[in-house]
Design an enzyme around this catalytic site. Structure first.
Site, PDB file in Angstrom:
ATOM      1  CB  THR A 206     -35.530 -14.914 103.906  1.00  0.00           C
ATOM      2  OG1 THR A 206     -34.610 -15.071 104.966  1.00  0.00           O
ATOM      3  CG2 THR A 206     -36.514 -16.072 103.877  1.00  0.00           C
ATOM      4  N   GLY A 236     -34.051 -20.368 112.506  1.00  0.00           N
ATOM      5  CA  GLY A 236     -35.046 -19.290 112.484  1.00  0.00           C
ATOM      6  C   GLY A 236     -36.446 -19.798 112.219  1.00  0.00           C
ATOM      7  CG  ASP A 237     -39.100 -16.985 110.472  1.00  0.00           C
ATOM      8  OD1 ASP A 237     -37.872 -16.811 110.318  1.00  0.00           O
ATOM      9  OD2 ASP A 237     -39.943 -16.386 109.792  1.00  0.00           O
ATOM     10  N   GLY A 258     -38.147 -12.012 107.990  1.00  0.00           N
ATOM     11  CA  GLY A 258     -37.928 -10.993 109.007  1.00  0.00           C
ATOM     12  C   GLY A 258     -37.146 -11.577 110.163  1.00  0.00           C
ATOM     13  N   GLY A 260     -36.531 -13.737 112.695  1.00  0.00           N
ATOM     14  CA  GLY A 260     -37.146 -15.039 112.898  1.00  0.00           C
ATOM     15  C   GLY A 260     -37.626 -15.350 114.302  1.00  0.00           C
TER      16      GLY A 260
END
Ligand code: ASP
Length: 340
Positions: A206, A236-237, A258, A260
């Site tokens: 990412t 995800g985050d 990381g 998420g």
């Protein structure tokens, strides 16, 4: 004599106190007129698995990207522009899990998530699950600037991107052999376990960027293809404001990478800002609290990059590595990959 010793001890105590206060004051003063930090994902990044050629490829691309943002900031440009343009370089590279190099879903597609936030106005934009937008970070910025919303997803987000005249590509543009092979490896290993080391090592790449500009404005952005083998429209985050991305001129700008699910549950980016705001922690202390304590306690892993309003830069991660780079107003460049 006794009096003399007592006086010496008191003056020593006073001078120690003065020094420690000076140290804190120093951190709370402008460290750099402008600063920029980038990441290219955290995860199992070990020197023994990296050839010198691969190392050079990553370093060169990280440097190229951060120098673009640095140039914008140096010329008095906004942190938002620096963040967006820097992320674009990383999205256009097949090396990272964002844009061109995005990982594959279980259905052998590529679904992109991205977000951006302006620390001055607290405006934010995000997009999730898009498959044809070449640069998801442009879409996130367009959502922030030209829509009344914060987050758009899937087909609707793609329609909006088309209406905004953003570059649209055939989904095959996102094919890379590296990501496709990674999917096959994870699918094979999942025949034995729903979650195992192969899957754990498969989530990194990412990209993100945080910056402070000469006007004192902070901005943060994040872009990702998510996790290899994701399904059911998993998000995800990265596109979630407060988890993957957060910026507030009062405190700091943060971009996460990381696992998420844990970063969403930990509301990581906002938590770091809140620890500074409500508890008076320094950026470093806040980042350590969240990344070295709270996230591992939940069972997750990953890292963050951040910059505060004084230009202090932090790169905190609990994995074996994180692709990362920083530049300050003096043009000092740092590039790192492994823990030390
Ligand atoms: N945080 C991203 C996600 O969970 C993955 C990553 O940072 O590598 O989608």
């Amino acid at each position: 004599m006794k009096k003399l010793i007592l006086l010496a001890a008191i003056s020593l105590m006073v001078s120690c106190k003065k020094n420690s206060t000076a140290k804190i004051d120093n951190i709370q003063q402008k460290q750099s007129q402008f600063s920029i930090v980038i990441h290219g994902g955290a995860g199992t990044i070990l020197k023994k698995n990296m050839s010198p050629e691969q190392e050079t490829l990553y370093k060169t691309k990280l440097e190229e990207a951060i120098r673009v943002g640095y140039g914008i900031l140096k010329n008095g440009g906004s942190s938002l522009d620096a963040v967006q343009k820097t992320i674009t370089i990383l999205e256009d590279s097949p090396l990272f899990n964002a844009g061109k190099g995005a990982v594959f879903t279980n259905a052998e597609t590529n679904e992109h998530d991205a977000s951006i936030m302006d620390g001055e106005t607290l405006k934010a934009g995000a997009s999730a699950g898009t498959t044809i937008v070449k640069n998801p970070i442009h879409l996130a910025r367009a959502v922030m600037e030209y829509s009344p919303h914060v987050m758009l997803s899937g087909k609707g987000a793609e329609t909006f991107a088309q209406e905004q005249g953003l570059e649209i590509v055939d989904p095959s543009y996102f094919y890379t052999e590296k990501s496709y092979n990674a999917l096959q490896r994870v699918k094979n290993s999942q025949k034995t376990a729903f979650y195992n080391e192969e899957i754990k090592g498969s989530k990194f790449g990412t990209v993100g960027c945080v910056a402070l500009d000469k006007q004192g404005n902070l901005a943060a952005g994040t872009s990702t293809g998510g996790m290899t083998n994701k399904r059911w429209g998993r998000i995800g985050d990265a596109p979630i404001i407060g988890a993957g991305t957060y910026a507030n001129n009062k405190t700091c700008a943060v971009s996460s990478t990381g696992w998420g699910e844990f970063f969403i549950r930990g509301v990581v980016a906002y938590d770091i800002s809140a620890l500074m705001d409500y508890k008076g922690l320094s950026l470093k202390e806040a980042a350590q609290e969240v990344i070295q304590k709270k996230i591992p306690e939940l069972g997750g892993d990953g890292g963050i990059i951040a910059v505060d309003k004084y230009g202090n830069m932090v790169m905190e991660f609990n994995t074996s590595g994180m692709f990362r780079a920083t530049m300050n107003d003096k043009g000092d460049l740092f590039i790192g990959m492994y823990k030390d």
